[in-house]
Scaffold this motif. Structure first.
Motif, PDB file in Angstrom:
ATOM      1  N   PRO A  74       2.177   9.781   1.541  1.00  0.00           N
ATOM      2  CA  PRO A  74       2.278   8.899   0.386  1.00  0.00           C
ATOM      3  C   PRO A  74       3.701   8.367   0.215  1.00  0.00           C
ATOM      4  O   PRO A  74       4.607   9.104  -0.103  1.00  0.00           O
ATOM      5  N   CYS A  75       3.878   7.105   0.443  1.00  0.00           N
ATOM      6  CA  CYS A  75       5.137   6.418   0.200  1.00  0.00           C
ATOM      7  C   CYS A  75       6.284   7.011   0.993  1.00  0.00           C
ATOM      8  O   CYS A  75       7.334   7.317   0.451  1.00  0.00           O
ATOM      9  N   GLY A  76       6.102   7.198   2.282  1.00  0.00           N
ATOM     10  CA  GLY A  76       7.158   7.606   3.193  1.00  0.00           C
ATOM     11  C   GLY A  76       8.265   8.434   2.617  1.00  0.00           C
ATOM     12  O   GLY A  76       9.300   7.903   2.238  1.00  0.00           O
ATOM     13  N   ARG A  87       0.796  -1.231   0.000  1.00  0.00           N
ATOM     14  CA  ARG A  87       0.000   0.000   0.000  1.00  0.00           C
ATOM     15  C   ARG A  87       0.829   1.282   0.000  1.00  0.00           C
ATOM     16  O   ARG A  87       0.535   2.197  -0.783  1.00  0.00           O
ATOM     17  N   PRO A  88       1.860   1.429   0.843  1.00  0.00           N
ATOM     18  CA  PRO A  88       2.609   2.701   0.825  1.00  0.00           C
ATOM     19  C   PRO A  88       3.179   3.033  -0.555  1.00  0.00           C
ATOM     20  O   PRO A  88       3.063   4.171  -1.025  1.00  0.00           O
ATOM     21  N   MET A  89       3.779   2.031  -1.201  1.00  0.00           N
ATOM     22  CA  MET A  89       4.340   2.274  -2.521  1.00  0.00           C
ATOM     23  C   MET A  89       3.252   2.602  -3.534  1.00  0.00           C
ATOM     24  O   MET A  89       3.372   3.544  -4.332  1.00  0.00           O
ATOM     25  N   LEU A  90       2.145   1.855  -3.509  1.00  0.00           N
ATOM     26  CA  LEU A  90       1.067   2.065  -4.472  1.00  0.00           C
ATOM     27  C   LEU A  90       0.382   3.406  -4.254  1.00  0.00           C
ATOM     28  O   LEU A  90       0.023   4.097  -5.220  1.00  0.00           O
ATOM     29  N   LEU A  91       0.197   3.798  -2.987  1.00  0.00           N
ATOM     30  CA  LEU A  91      -0.404   5.095  -2.696  1.00  0.00           C
ATOM     31  C   LEU A  91       0.509   6.216  -3.181  1.00  0.00           C
ATOM     32  O   LEU A  91       0.049   7.202  -3.770  1.00  0.00           O
TER      33      LEU A  91
END
Length: 292
Positions: free
Chosen positions: A94-96, A6-10
């Motif tokens: 979104p994606c740290g 999820r983090p990468m996709l968001l």
């Protein structure tokens, strides 16, 4: 499985769309597709999900670009809080962006605004290559083009972005110093100081979406920008607004609260010791996650 990525996709969807609301909708659509797929036929879930999210985002981006003529005034990306804020609950970034500098830089409002110049395929290839460092062979499988086509799309996109990107090369510390000094000068109504803090060809982009009072056209030039902000935050009005410093999209910013409930998120771009661009978002639909 989708939650694991999820983090990468968001982060991918947000960088493609400039809207966290739209990015979350895309992830929901991707989830529905993931539920219905034959998992035994998916060798690499991350690559499969990246392809689904990218293609859904491209479709949404094309539809939005086609409908942009109906938007009132300038369209700016939705700002997101990327660090703990003293005036609201934590927001999932979104994606740290703290993972590494490239991810942080690819979140900035200045760059996301610049990416609006690109076509949907150009933007997809540029984000996948620049922000996520994917090889062209993998990008080709995600966007449904050949590797050679993706190289050409990236080349065109990079050329379009390059000139504008040179105008926001300042470090976060320098951006914070310039932003704080600019707001202090605006509150004092000090036109000379305001003019000295901005580049001669500085531009203000303001997004009210027709929902709040805002400049509908960009404001260009040091003198006009200085007078614009002195009029908003000058001595006669400076006691009315509360300014809350925060980190927006991995860069220094502020949220300005007015007594009547209006809020504006403000971020700047800077280079060579001066502010080159100001991004003022007042559309309340884009500020729901900036609480307080």
């Amino acid at each position: 499985m989708l939650d694991a990525h999820r983090p990468m996709l968001l982060g991918l969807a947000y960088r493609l769309l400039g809207s966290l609301h739209d990015a979350e909708d895309v992830l929901q659509d991707a989830y529905l597709r993931w539920v219905g797929v034959d998992r035994s036929a998916v060798a690499e879930p991350r690559r499969y999900l990246s392809r689904v999210v990218t293609r859904l985002a491209i479709d949404r981006l094309r539809a939005r670009q086609a409908a942009r003529e109906t938007y009132v005034g300038t369209w700016l990306p939705e700002p997101v809080a990327t660090a703990p804020s003293p005036f609201g609950p934590p927001v999932e970034p979104p994606c740290g962006p703290a993972e590494h500098a490239e991810l942080r830089d690819s979140l900035s409002l200045a760059l996301l605004h610049l990416l609006e110049r690109l076509t949907a395929p150009e933007r997809a290839v540029y984000v996948l290559r620049t922000a996520f460092a994917l090889p062209f062979a993998e990008i080709a499988g995600i966007v449904g083009r050949s590797a050679a086509d993706c190289r050409q799309l990236h080349h065109r996109a990079a050329d379009k972005v390059a000139a504008g990107r040179r105008r926001f090369t300042a470090s976060p510390g320098e951006q914070r110093r310039l932003l704080d000094a600019f707001l202090a000068a605006a509150r004092d109504g000090d036109l000379a100081r305001l003019t000295d803090l901005v580049a001669d060809d500085v531009t203000v982009w303001a997004d009210g979406g027709g929902r709040v009072r805002s400049a509908r056209n960009p404001v260009h030039g040091a003198d006009r920008v200085a007078r614009f902000f002195a009029g908003i935050h000058g001595p006669r009005r400076r006691s009315a607004a509360r300014v809350a410093p925060t980190e927006l999209n991995g860069r220094p910013g502020v949220v300005i609260h007015w007594p009547d409930g209006r809020r504006y998120a403000l971020a700047v771009a800077a280079a060579d010791g001066r502010i080159t661009g100001l991004y003022l978002v007042g559309n309340p639909d884009k500020l729901t996650r900036l609480a307080g």
